[in-house]
Design an enzyme around this catalytic site. Structure first.
Site, PDB file in Angstrom:
ATOM      1  CE  LYS A 118      -3.889  -2.249   2.263  1.00 17.49           C
ATOM      2  NZ  LYS A 118      -4.649  -2.405   3.515  1.00 17.49           N
ATOM      3  CG  HIS A 165       1.417  -9.468  17.136  1.00 16.35           C
ATOM      4  ND1 HIS A 165       2.710  -9.234  17.536  1.00 16.35           N
ATOM      5  CD2 HIS A 165       1.499  -9.950  15.885  1.00 16.35           C
ATOM      6  CE1 HIS A 165       3.524  -9.587  16.567  1.00 16.35           C
ATOM      7  NE2 HIS A 165       2.817 -10.019  15.558  1.00 16.35           N
TER       8      HIS A 165
END
Length: 116
Positions: free
Chosen positions: A55, A103
């Site tokens: 991206k 995470h």
């Protein structure tokens, strides 16, 4: 300077691992990367990182840039870093980059910052 980000549910990766096993990892990871990722959360982080990098490069994952064109490793402190394969680097000409993976709460997220 360009920024890319991606977030992945870790249980989505767990389901793919249960269904496809090692073939799932081989689909988007280099052998050296497979050695680094031992837990589903780490695998999800690498998936998110590769998506974030694509991206930031403005092309996404596809014909111009594949998962295997992006190689994630760790620096001497254990922080994630990445490089592009030789042909992809010729196309994208990265001059500086930074990668962060995290995470928590059942998700993995990655942010890539790239200068070309």
């Amino acid at each position: 300077m360009k920024i890319g980000t991606d977030i992945v549910q870790i249980n989505r990766i767990e389901k793919s691992l249960a269904q496809f096993g090692d073939k799932f990892k081989q689909r988007f990871l280099h052998p050296e990367e497979i050695e680094l990722v031992k837990k589903p959360a780490s695998i999800a982080g690498f998936w998110a990182a590769k998506e974030a990098i694509a991206k930031a490069l403005g092309c996404g994952i596809g014909s111009e840039l594949s998962f295997h064109d992006i190689i994630i490793s760790k620096d001497f402190r254990g922080a994630p870093i990445f490089s592009l394969g030789e042909e992809a680097q010729k196309t994208h000409k990265i001059t500086a980059c930074s990668l962060s993976i995290s995470h928590d709460g059942g998700f993995a997220i990655a942010v890539a910052v790239i200068s070309q």
